[in-house]
Scaffold this motif. Structure first.
Motif, short mmCIF file in Angstrom:
data_model
loop_
_atom_site.label_atom_id
_atom_site.label_comp_id
_atom_site.label_asym_id
_atom_site.label_seq_id
_atom_site.Cartn_x
_atom_site.Cartn_y
_atom_site.Cartn_z
N ASP A 296 0.87 -1.35 0.09
CA ASP A 296 0.06 0.03 0.03
C ASP A 296 0.65 1.28 0.03
O ASP A 296 0.51 2.37 -0.92
N ALA A 297 1.98 1.36 0.93
CA ALA A 297 2.83 2.32 1.08
C ALA A 297 3.49 2.53 -0.37
O ALA A 297 3.95 3.74 -0.75
N ALA A 298 3.91 1.44 -1.04
CA ALA A 298 4.63 1.91 -1.90
C ALA A 298 4.21 1.87 -3.39
O ALA A 298 4.66 1.87 -4.48
N GLY A 299 2.81 1.91 -3.03
CA GLY A 299 1.77 2.14 -4.30
C GLY A 299 1.72 1.13 -5.54
O GLY A 299 1.41 1.42 -6.63
N GLN B 55 -2.62 -2.60 9.46
CA GLN B 55 -2.81 -1.21 9.97
C GLN B 55 -3.77 -0.35 9.02
O GLN B 55 -3.87 0.70 8.77
N GLY B 56 -4.63 -1.23 8.58
CA GLY B 56 -5.73 -0.75 7.79
C GLY B 56 -5.56 -0.65 6.34
O GLY B 56 -6.37 -0.30 5.46
N SER B 57 -4.40 -0.96 5.78
CA SER B 57 -4.21 -1.13 4.19
C SER B 57 -4.85 -2.20 3.56
O SER B 57 -4.81 -2.06 2.57
N LEU B 58 -5.19 -3.19 4.50
CA LEU B 58 -5.99 -4.21 3.96
C LEU B 58 -7.30 -3.54 3.00
O LEU B 58 -7.93 -4.06 2.21
#
Length: 245
Positions: free
Chosen positions: A123-126, A149-152
């Motif tokens: 998620d962070a890496a796009g 942490q919610g990225s799901l």
């Protein structure tokens, strides 16, 4: 307010602790104020909010069904050591077709913390999607959910047969990279293609041979110290960010 541990709803919520129960109901539990709010912000289909009797209702939950329960009941359905008194029952999302140019495929990742961390990092890496192959820990395991942490809720994640998925992706112009130690090139030497599927393997066994044979290229990360290998979630993070350079 529900106060009995034998209440039908309580029994149904407890069944969501198990993969079988989640599949039967096509629902899963999330717990804690941050995760529940992230689910709401991300437009998840929230069936109901479960609130401990003494916990104030969040302002954003006004239009959602809320079930009040006693402290004893909440502790009975909780899977954390220090419950925050708020949980939610959420509908599983139907599988979507793969879109986007940068995909992560996981072959039998078994540790919930590793899977959750990989999803969070993707998620962070796009990255555009995470595809879970056979033998991978259940996406809706509570430890996986907490580790994301919610990225799901921010990135498409779904299960598939990786052999079939890789074949389909190659037919659509994707280049497949698989992590390996033998016959592999260091990631710094490789040029990122426009469309790529990155395959990472099981913590102990690595990527299975059948998938390695399907890969267009094999990639590895240099080890400068005396460690034998990197944790798979760390390796995933290094390679995913490399794809963005």
């Amino acid at each position: 307010m529900i106060t009995s541990l034998t209440n039908g709803k309580v029994k149904a919520w407890r069944k969501l602790h198990k993969r079988k129960g989640r599949k039967e109901q096509q629902m899963f539990l999330v717990e804690g104020s941050h995760l529940v709010e992230e689910a709401w912000k991300s437009g998840q289909e929230i069936v109901e909010i479960i609130m401990e009797e003494s916990v104030p209702l969040p302002a954003w939950s006004n239009d959602l069904p809320v079930e009040r329960v006693s402290k004893q009941v909440f502790e009975h359905i909780s899977q954390t050591t220090t419950p925050q008194g708020i949980a939610a029952v959420i509908m599983m999302q139907p599988h979507r077709s793969v879109t986007g140019n940068q995909l992560v495929m996981l072959d039998a990742i078994q540790d919930p913390g590793n899977l959750g961390t990989i999803i969070r990092t993707a998620d962070a890496a796009g990255m555009d999607a995470v595809i879970l192959g056979k033998g991978t820990v259940d996406l809706y395991n509570d430890k996986v959910i907490r580790s994301t942490q919610g990225s799901l809720f921010h990135i498409p994640v779904f299960e598939a047969d990786l052999t079939e998925e890789i074949s389909s992706l190659k037919g659509r112009g994707y280049e497949i990279w698989a992590t390996a130690l033998e016959d592999a090139r260091y990631y710094q030497e490789m040029k990122t293609p426009d469309k790529i599927g990155l395959v990472l393997g099981n913590e102990g066994a690595g990527v299975q041979q059948e998938l390695l044979k399907q890969a267009d290229k094999r990639v590895k990360i240099p080890i400068y110290g005396k460690a034998e290998s990197l944790n798979v979630s760390i390796a995933a993070g290094i390679l995913m960010y490399r794809l963005k350079e």
